[in-house]
Design a protein around this motif. Structure first.
Motif, mmCIF file in Angstrom:
data_model
loop_
_atom_site.group_PDB
_atom_site.id
_atom_site.type_symbol
_atom_site.label_atom_id
_atom_site.label_comp_id
_atom_site.label_asym_id
_atom_site.label_seq_id
_atom_site.Cartn_x
_atom_site.Cartn_y
_atom_site.Cartn_z
ATOM 1 N N VAL A 1 0.696 24.974 -23.514
ATOM 2 C CA VAL A 1 1.605 24.595 -24.602
ATOM 3 C C VAL A 1 1.516 23.101 -24.905
ATOM 4 C CG1 VAL A 1 4.043 24.436 -25.226
ATOM 5 C CG2 VAL A 1 3.164 26.512 -24.144
ATOM 6 N N PHE B 1 -0.100 21.883 -32.385
ATOM 7 C CA PHE B 1 1.137 22.367 -33.011
ATOM 8 C C PHE B 1 1.088 22.194 -34.525
ATOM 9 C CE2 PHE B 1 2.933 18.284 -34.135
ATOM 10 C CZ PHE B 1 2.230 17.421 -33.307
ATOM 11 N N PHE C 1 1.045 25.464 -36.539
ATOM 12 C CA PHE C 1 2.323 26.106 -36.891
ATOM 13 C C PHE C 1 2.879 25.480 -38.169
ATOM 14 C CE2 PHE C 1 2.614 26.594 -32.119
ATOM 15 C CZ PHE C 1 2.370 27.957 -32.123
ATOM 16 N N ALA D 1 7.809 29.523 -36.942
ATOM 17 C CA ALA D 1 6.681 28.591 -36.828
ATOM 18 C C ALA D 1 7.171 27.148 -36.881
ATOM 19 C CB ALA D 1 5.666 28.848 -37.939
ATOM 20 N N ALA E 1 8.512 26.304 -33.529
ATOM 21 C CA ALA E 1 7.403 26.082 -32.591
ATOM 22 C C ALA E 1 6.721 24.742 -32.879
ATOM 23 C CB ALA E 1 6.396 27.221 -32.691
ATOM 24 N N HIS E 2 6.534 24.441 -34.161
ATOM 25 C CA HIS E 2 5.910 23.179 -34.580
ATOM 26 C C HIS E 2 6.696 21.990 -34.025
ATOM 27 C CE1 HIS E 2 3.922 20.319 -37.259
ATOM 28 N NE2 HIS E 2 5.082 19.966 -37.776
ATOM 29 N N TRP F 1 6.915 22.203 -29.870
ATOM 30 C CA TRP F 1 5.670 21.929 -29.150
ATOM 31 C C TRP F 1 5.084 20.581 -29.566
ATOM 32 C CZ3 TRP F 1 2.340 26.951 -28.302
ATOM 33 C CH2 TRP F 1 3.171 27.965 -27.823
ATOM 34 N N LEU G 1 10.593 35.234 -31.386
ATOM 35 C CA LEU G 1 9.592 34.170 -31.489
ATOM 36 C C LEU G 1 10.227 32.797 -31.264
ATOM 37 C CD1 LEU G 1 7.492 35.430 -34.544
ATOM 38 C CD2 LEU G 1 6.737 35.266 -32.171
ATOM 39 N N ALA H 1 9.273 30.249 -28.324
ATOM 40 C CA ALA H 1 8.798 28.887 -28.620
ATOM 41 C C ALA H 1 9.614 27.854 -27.851
ATOM 42 C CB ALA H 1 8.874 28.622 -30.124
ATOM 43 N N SER I 1 8.292 25.626 -24.696
ATOM 44 C CA SER I 1 8.343 24.174 -24.871
ATOM 45 C C SER I 1 9.053 23.531 -23.691
ATOM 46 C CB SER I 1 9.058 23.846 -26.180
ATOM 47 O OG SER I 1 9.481 22.515 -26.185
#
Lengths: 350, 120, 252
Positions: free
Chosen positions: A132, A137, A140, A181, A184-185, A188, B91, B95, B99
């Motif tokens: 990760v 990233f 995403f 996303a 996550a963007h 991460w 999701l 995530a 993280s």
């Protein structure tokens, strides 16, 4: 409601909505960018482009979180419907803010190199399989930005009519993977980058709020049980439908019908508005016309037709009374087919 | 050719085809399949970005409308919100958890240590 | 059925919804500003590195060496760069200076450009062409003899030396990983930031091969916090680290 398309439909409420939205974006960016290194005791400031990218990125995250909250809030409490009414403008502004964030990043981290910046964006970091931390990233972010651009670019009413509301809404389901996303963007990227955990708290609270509201709305909005047989469907005692309101009936096919009482007589139309498939049965009759709670599209309850000069139509359903019960035909008649209203008092006497 | 360059070439090709579809659809198609668009021209500019991005969907819908569209599906709203919300929630949680697991602290506790002397 | 006011956009807000909608708009405005302030005030210190535009353009003479990243052992200094220092060299933007430096390896050269400094890291961003790095008249004196400092165990971060030196602030960290990789791919000095100074130096230049300015295995580890073992060699006042890539591991 449309007769002939115009670029953007505005009215007084929308002007107010857009003004409040743009003012809030302006205040957010101004407040973000006015913090100086002296305020924080730092010797030097963050590079200008990075500061701007962070300001627009944080703003886009907060806006997207807000947008994702509007749908379930309006589902759970109708007083939030005014926020839903002009949500598409909110989405377009968010896409613009996200695009600005992307431009600052692209023109800084991926520029000044012999390779083109778009190419550099794709090849600079390819650590896709190394865990990760260090994962690109940016991928995403690219997915989310493309999704937001597709949603913004297809937000005009034309697209809804052209694609049909179900296909349009299906396409706009992209917002769900796009928001995941974005989380996550940020999680991460920025969150792994910063030692200070304040922004991490903001992101967690925002994302969990969206999760909670959507799961809550999904649980509260579960479909009513469908009848097992495909014949005429029992819609209950007609006398209990209040004047000017509707009862929503689910057919064996899964289609929903809004049975309205207007001037003492009952008429049935599709529950799905022709504009965006809004729930007509949750609307009211205003000036003799069924009015959609989402965007105010109107229909004559007896014909399923919008008043002239508008041309929208919804399917209609035949009704009949039997043993004091109201029955709805399982088959929709084509949009705009007139139906004979069924007087309520006959239901009481038979 | 690098993968990045190939992806960009594909993206360019996608947009060029979209531009051709946009030119055709906005000049000929739109008036044929939507009466509300006849005589309305300024708004067509706003459709260009969408046409560039989702032109295969546009071609499919154009073809369906030319053939004579079925009216009933238009009034069947998608009912996948609960599944979409559940997938999005899963999701998001994944995530955030991943993280959290990947977060590192500056390894201040590890001081440089000479293992072997010069020349050894 | 709820008796709540019914909202129709083009008819304006019904009386019962006006207060709530106005309150929402005001809280959006004030809340947005407060939230932005809270987020902006939480940013980490980007460090003291910077372009020394305040010094103006510096021109020095020295001996060019390659690790294969170009470095310059300064023999004749300028107002702000004294003789005896060793500078990492970079081109403009994300361009290395390797092509220009190759022809001058081991020779006396004039280097001219803007200094970047961060702690013990000194770098010169050369101006374009031969005006930035070109041959100097005279014989090259002996370059400082590389001094082997042995094999070490270290912890810290791999990054590109130019951004870390202050060309970008912050020029390190996960959010900067793609940029750091791009810089190193383009020939800018790969640098290891140690948790503590080694023989007085915190920023170590990473050694490569003539084909690869940095070992390709290291790109996956750029911007992460890592522990590793490697050989350290002193070149002038610059430490050069030859990383044993098999020993790399992520720190907690």
């Amino acid at each position: 409601m449309s007769v002939r398309y115009i670029p953007v439909q505005w009215n007084r409420f929308k002007w107010g909505y857009d003004a409040a939205l743009l003012a809030s974006v302006g205040v957010f960016l101004w407040a973000f960018l006015r913090v100086t290194p002296e305020d924080l005791g730092h010797e030097r400031d963050v590079s200008g482009a990075i500061r701007n990218a962070r300001a627009f990125g944080a703003c886009a995250f907060v806006m997207l979180t807000g947008i994702l909250c509007i749908g379930p809030l309006a589902r759970l409490d109708t007083r939030f419907l005014p926020l839903l009414y002009n949500r598409r403008h909110f989405g377009v502004v968010t896409a613009a803010v996200a695009l600005t964030h992307f431009s600052f990043v692209l023109d800084w981290y991926f520029a000044f190199s012999p390779a083109g910046k778009y190419e550099a964006l794709l090849f600079a970091n390819t650590s896709f399989t190394n865990g990760v931390a260090g994962f690109p990233f940016e991928a995403f972010g690219i997915f989310a930005l493309l999704s937001l651009l597709i949603l913004a670019a297809t937000s005009h009413d034309f697209w809804m009519k052209f694609l049909t509301p179900p296909v349009w809404k299906g396409l706009h389901y992209l917002i769900y993977p796009a928001y995941a996303a974005v989380v996550a963007h940020v999680a991460w990227g920025a969150l792994l980058d910063q030692e200070n955990t304040t922004f991490a708290w903001v992101v967690h609270v925002g994302a969990l709020l969206v999760v909670g509201l959507h799961l809550g709305a999904a649980l509260s909005g579960r479909d009513a049980a469908k009848p097992r047989t495909a014949g005429w469907v029992d819609a209950g005692d007609p006398a209990t439908i209040p004047e000017g309101r509707a009862r929503i009936v689910t057919l064996a096919s899964g289609d929903r019908v809004a049975v309205f009482r207007h001037e003492g007589a009952l008429s049935a139309i599709s529950n799905a508005c022709a504009h965006q498939n809004g729930p007509l049965g949750e609307g009211r009759i205003i000036d003799c016309l069924v009015t959609c709670p989402w965007h105010g599209f109107q229909y004559d309850v007896r014909t399923g037709r919008s008043p002239a000069p508008f041309t929208e139509k919804v399917p209609t359903y035949a009704l009949r009374l039997e043993g004091g019960r109201l029955l709805v035909s399982p088959d929709a008649d084509p949009p705009g087919t007139p139906q004979r209203p069924v007087p309520v008092h006959r239901g009481r006497t038979t | 050719m690098s993968t990045a360059a190939a992806i960009l070439d594909l993206a360019r090709a996608w947009l060029w085809i979209g531009a051709a579809v946009a030119a055709l659809f906005l000049s000929i198609g739109i008036g044929r399949i939507d009466p509300d668009a006849r005589g309305a021209f300024v708004f067509r500019v706003l459709l260009v970005p969408g046409l560039l991005l989702i032109w295969p969907l546009v071609l499919w819908r154009w073809w369906r409308l030319e053939k004579g569209d079925r009216w009933l599906p238009r009034y069947r709203p998608p009912s996948a919100h609960a599944s979409a919300a559940a997938a999005m929630s899963a999701l998001i949680m994944a995530a955030l958890v991943l993280s959290y697991g990947a977060r590192q602290d500056w390894p201040d506790n590890i001081a440089p240590r000479r293992i072997t002397e010069a020349g050894s | 059925m709820s008796e709540r006011p019914f909202f129709v956009g083009y008819l304006g807000l019904p009386r019962g919804l006006r207060f709530m909608t106005l309150a929402l708009a005001v809280s959006l405005l004030i809340g947005g500003g407060l939230l932005a302030t809270v987020i902006a005030r939480a940013k980490d210190d980007p460090g003291p590195g910077t372009f020394r535009f305040d010094y103006g353009r510096q021109t020095v003479t020295g001996i060019v060496a390659l690790t294969p990243t170009p470095i310059l052992h300064v023999t004749k200094g300028s107002e702000h760069i004294e003789a005896g220092r060793t500078l990492m060299l970079s081109g403009q933007g994300k361009n290395g200076a390797l092509l220009r430096a190759r022809a001058l390896e081991g020779r006396l050269a004039n280097a001219s450009g803007i200094l970047l400094t961060r702690g013990d890291l000194d770098m010169m961003q050369l101006v374009c062409g031969e005006a930035g790095l070109g041959p100097a008249d005279g014989d090259a004196p002996m370059a400082p003899e590389p001094e082997d400092l042995g094999r070490w165990e270290l912890a810290g971060e791999i990054c590109d030396g130019k951004c870390a030196a202050g060309a970008m602030r912050p020029g390190t960290g996960i959010a900067h990983k793609a940029c750091a990789s791009l810089c190193i791919l383009n020939g800018l000095p790969p640098v290891f930031i140690s948790t503590r100074p080694i023989e007085g130096e915190t920023f170590l230049l990473i050694a490569g091969t003539p084909e690869d300015p940095m070992p390709p295995e290291l790109y996956d580890w750029v911007a992460e916090y890592v522990a590793l073992k490697g050989q350290i060699v002193r070149h002038g006042d610059l430490l050069v680290l030859d990383i044993d890539t098999a020993t790399l591991e992520r720190t907690p």
